[in-house]
Design an enzyme around this catalytic site. Structure first.
Site, PDB file in Angstrom:
ATOM      1  N   SER A   9       0.611  -1.259  -0.057  1.00 14.30           N
ATOM      2  CA  SER A   9       0.031   0.075  -0.091  1.00 14.30           C
ATOM      3  C   SER A   9       0.865   1.319   0.084  1.00 14.30           C
ATOM      4  O   SER A   9       1.583   1.508   0.932  1.00 14.30           O
ATOM      5  CB  SER A   9      -0.762   0.012   1.254  1.00 14.30           C
ATOM      6  OG  SER A   9      -1.373   1.352   1.582  1.00 14.30           O
ATOM      7  N   HIS A  32      -1.368  -1.113  -4.067  1.00 17.14           N
ATOM      8  CA  HIS A  32      -2.576  -1.029  -3.491  1.00 17.14           C
ATOM      9  C   HIS A  32      -2.757   0.642  -3.365  1.00 17.14           C
ATOM     10  O   HIS A  32      -1.766   1.115  -2.470  1.00 17.14           O
ATOM     11  CB  HIS A  32      -2.622  -1.766  -2.112  1.00 17.14           C
ATOM     12  CG  HIS A  32      -3.974  -1.619  -1.417  1.00 17.14           C
ATOM     13  ND1 HIS A  32      -4.992  -2.548  -1.839  1.00 17.14           N
ATOM     14  CD2 HIS A  32      -4.208  -0.926  -0.360  1.00 17.14           C
ATOM     15  CE1 HIS A  32      -5.967  -2.162  -1.008  1.00 17.14           C
ATOM     16  NE2 HIS A  32      -5.599  -1.220  -0.061  1.00 17.14           N
ATOM     17  N   ASP A  34      -4.785   3.413  -1.924  1.00 16.45           N
ATOM     18  CA  ASP A  34      -5.806   3.809  -1.102  1.00 16.45           C
ATOM     19  C   ASP A  34      -6.639   5.138  -1.125  1.00 16.45           C
ATOM     20  O   ASP A  34      -5.880   6.105  -1.025  1.00 16.45           O
ATOM     21  CB  ASP A  34      -5.389   3.734   0.501  1.00 16.45           C
ATOM     22  CG  ASP A  34      -5.162   2.400   1.042  1.00 16.45           C
ATOM     23  OD1 ASP A  34      -6.150   1.501   0.947  1.00 16.45           O
ATOM     24  OD2 ASP A  34      -4.138   1.967   1.460  1.00 16.45           O
ATOM     25  N   MET A  36      -9.397   7.776  -0.112  1.00 20.09           N
ATOM     26  CA  MET A  36     -10.205   8.134   0.974  1.00 20.09           C
ATOM     27  C   MET A  36     -10.720   9.691   0.828  1.00 20.09           C
ATOM     28  O   MET A  36      -9.904  10.577   0.431  1.00 20.09           O
ATOM     29  CB  MET A  36      -9.235   8.132   2.281  1.00 20.09           C
ATOM     30  CG  MET A  36      -8.758   6.908   2.602  1.00 20.09           C
ATOM     31  SD  MET A  36      -7.747   7.020   4.149  1.00 20.09           S
ATOM     32  CE  MET A  36      -6.740   5.405   4.066  1.00 20.09           C
ATOM     33  N   HIS A  65      -8.184   0.759  -3.962  1.00 22.37           N
ATOM     34  CA  HIS A  65      -9.142   0.632  -2.705  1.00 22.37           C
ATOM     35  C   HIS A  65      -9.870   1.834  -2.258  1.00 22.37           C
ATOM     36  O   HIS A  65      -9.282   2.740  -1.675  1.00 22.37           O
ATOM     37  CB  HIS A  65      -8.250   0.092  -1.416  1.00 22.37           C
ATOM     38  CG  HIS A  65      -9.306  -0.180  -0.240  1.00 22.37           C
ATOM     39  ND1 HIS A  65      -8.601  -0.347   0.966  1.00 22.37           N
ATOM     40  CD2 HIS A  65     -10.490  -0.226   0.071  1.00 22.37           C
ATOM     41  CE1 HIS A  65      -9.387  -0.511   1.923  1.00 22.37           C
ATOM     42  NE2 HIS A  65     -10.788  -0.432   1.348  1.00 22.37           N
ATOM     43  N   MET A  67     -12.320   3.957  -0.345  1.00 21.97           N
ATOM     44  CA  MET A  67     -12.816   4.244   0.898  1.00 21.97           C
ATOM     45  C   MET A  67     -13.551   5.479   0.939  1.00 21.97           C
ATOM     46  O   MET A  67     -13.324   6.695   1.313  1.00 21.97           O
ATOM     47  CB  MET A  67     -11.884   4.227   2.209  1.00 21.97           C
ATOM     48  CG  MET A  67     -11.284   2.833   2.504  1.00 21.97           C
ATOM     49  SD  MET A  67      -9.575   2.782   3.159  1.00 21.97           S
ATOM     50  CE  MET A  67      -8.540   2.852   1.815  1.00 21.97           C
ATOM     51  N   MET A 136     -11.519  -6.320   5.286  1.00 26.33           N
ATOM     52  CA  MET A 136     -10.805  -5.480   6.257  1.00 26.33           C
ATOM     53  C   MET A 136     -10.249  -6.177   7.390  1.00 26.33           C
ATOM     54  O   MET A 136     -11.026  -6.458   8.378  1.00 26.33           O
ATOM     55  CB  MET A 136     -11.172  -4.161   6.300  1.00 26.33           C
ATOM     56  CG  MET A 136     -11.638  -3.275   5.210  1.00 26.33           C
ATOM     57  SD  MET A 136      -9.885  -2.824   4.291  1.00 26.33           S
ATOM     58  CE  MET A 136      -8.991  -1.849   5.527  1.00 26.33           C
ATOM     59  N   ASP A 174      -6.357  -6.615   4.217  1.00 29.99           N
ATOM     60  CA  ASP A 174      -5.657  -5.422   4.415  1.00 29.99           C
ATOM     61  C   ASP A 174      -5.752  -4.951   5.947  1.00 29.99           C
ATOM     62  O   ASP A 174      -6.882  -4.653   6.303  1.00 29.99           O
ATOM     63  CB  ASP A 174      -6.693  -4.412   3.505  1.00 29.99           C
ATOM     64  CG  ASP A 174      -5.940  -2.942   3.216  1.00 29.99           C
ATOM     65  OD1 ASP A 174      -4.766  -2.950   3.710  1.00 29.99           O
ATOM     66  OD2 ASP A 174      -6.763  -2.071   2.775  1.00 29.99           O
ATOM     67  N   GLY A 196       1.199  -1.937   4.128  1.00 31.47           N
ATOM     68  CA  GLY A 196       1.652  -0.799   3.886  1.00 31.47           C
ATOM     69  C   GLY A 196       3.002  -0.666   4.631  1.00 31.47           C
ATOM     70  O   GLY A 196       4.167  -0.645   4.218  1.00 31.47           O
TER      71      GLY A 196
HETATM   72  C1  DX5 Z   1      -6.182   1.217   5.783  1.00 30.34           C
HETATM   73  C2  DX5 Z   1      -5.615   0.929   4.418  1.00 30.34           C
HETATM   74  C3  DX5 Z   1      -4.655   0.028   4.075  1.00 30.34           C
HETATM   75  C4  DX5 Z   1      -3.312   0.573   4.896  1.00 30.34           C
HETATM   76  C5  DX5 Z   1      -2.633  -0.469   5.571  1.00 30.34           C
HETATM   77  O1  DX5 Z   1      -7.469   1.812   5.919  1.00 30.34           O
HETATM   78  O2  DX5 Z   1      -7.010   0.455   3.435  1.00 30.34           O
HETATM   79  O3  DX5 Z   1      -4.412  -0.160   2.800  1.00 30.34           O
HETATM   80  O4  DX5 Z   1      -2.501   1.465   3.825  1.00 30.34           O
HETATM   81  O5  DX5 Z   1      -1.645  -0.254   6.418  1.00 30.34           O
HETATM   82  P1  DX5 Z   1      -0.932  -1.023   7.197  1.00 30.34           P
HETATM   83  O6  DX5 Z   1      -0.333  -2.305   6.268  1.00 30.34           O
HETATM   84  O7  DX5 Z   1       0.168  -0.183   7.777  1.00 30.34           O
HETATM   85  O8  DX5 Z   1      -1.808  -1.434   8.107  1.00 30.34           O
HETATM   86 ZN    ZN Z   2      -6.345  -0.383   1.831  1.00 29.44          ZN
END
Ligand code: DX5
Ligand code: ZN
Length: 218
Positions: A9, A32, A34, A36, A65, A67, A136, A174, A196
C-alpha cells in the site's frame, strides 16, 4: 491452496516521490492505492487525477481501494481510467451488484470490501459477480494499525464459501499485515495480502515483499 499476491500500500510511501517509491516495489504483484474521501473514513488521501498519474508510471498493475461514500457514482471512473482492479466498500454502495457489473463492463476486475464489523453472509450469493473480496483486518482509514484477530473466522467462512461455490474470487486482507500476522491470515484462507507499513517501513521494501511472500507460503 496456491498463495498469490503481495500488494504493498502506497499509503505508507513518500507521497512527494511516488514514482521513485513505485520503483522500489517492482517485485510486487500489484500496488494497492488507498483512496479516502474524509466522509466514508476520517482521512483524506488522493483522487482520480493522482491515481491516473500513478497508473501511467507504475511498474505493476493498480489495485484501487476506494474508501469513499457514494461508490456507485464514483467507482466506475476508476475503471474507465484503466485501473486493473477496483474495490468499493459494500457499506458505501446502494446497488453493489449493479456496480460490480459496471466495473467489469468497463474492463476492470470488480472488488468489494467489508469493514471488520460487516458480516460476509449477506453477500455470499453475489460472489460470482466479484473478482475480489476484501476483508478489512483493521477499521479502514489509517495505516499502521494492529491486525484484528477477530476477523479470522470471517476469513475462514469466506474461504469456505468461495471454495464451495467454485468461483474464482481472490480473498484479500488489508490492515496490520506483518510477517507474523500474514501467517494467520493465510492459514485462514486469504491469498492476496496488502501491506503498507510492513513494506514501506522496511529499509528495503523489495526485500520486505519477499519475506512476506515466504511467510504467506509457509
Ligand atoms: C487502511 C488502508 C490500508 C493501509 C494498510 O485503511 O486501507 O491499505 O494502507 O496499512 P498497514 O499495512 O500499515 O496496516
Ligand atoms: Zn487499503
Amino acid at each position: 491452496m496456491a498463495q498469490c499476491c503481495i500488494n504493498p500500500s502506497i499509503l505508507s510511501a513518500d507521497f512527494v516521490n511516488l514514482e521513485a517509491e513505485l520503483r522500489r516495489i517492482s517485485n510486487a504483484d500489484a500496488v494497492h492505492v488507498d483512496v479516502m474521501d474524509n466522509h466514508f473514513v476520517p482521512n483524506l488521501t488522493i483522487g482520480l487525477p493522482v491515481v491516473q498519474r500513478i497508473q501511467a508510471v507504475s511498474p505493476v498493475p493498480l489495485d484501487a481501494h476506494l474508501m469513499i461514500a457514494d461508490a456507485d457514482r464514483w467507482a466506475p471512473g476508476f475503471a474507465d481510467a484503466g485501473v486493473a482492479s477496483v474495490t468499493f466498500h459494500a457499506e458505501a454502495s446502494i446497488a453493489p451488484i449493479k456496480l460490480a457489473r459496471e466495473l467489469r463492463a468497463r474492463g476492470a476486475k470488480a472488488g468489494m470490501a467489508l469493514r471488520p464489523g460487516t458480516p460476509v453472509e449477506p453477500y455470499l450469493d453475489m460472489l460470482p459477480e466479484l473478482d475480489l473480496l476484501l476483508i478489512m483486518t483493521v477499521e479502514p482509514g489509517f495505516g499502521g494499525q494492529s491486525f484484528l484477530d477477530l476477523t479470522l473466522p470471517k476469513i475462514r467462512r469466506a474461504r469456505a464459501a468461495i471454495d464451495g461455490s467454485g468461483v474464482n474470487v481472490a480473498l484479500q486482507v488489508d490492515g496490520g499485515i506483518t510477517e507474523e500476522t500474514i501467517v494467520r491470515a493465510a492459514e485462514a484462507g486469504a491469498n492476496v495480502f496488502v501491506a503498507g507499513s510492513a513494506v514501506y517501513g522496511a529499509a528495503d521494501p523489495a526485500e520486505a515483499i519477499e519475506r512476506l511472500r515466504a511467510a504467506a507460503n509457509r
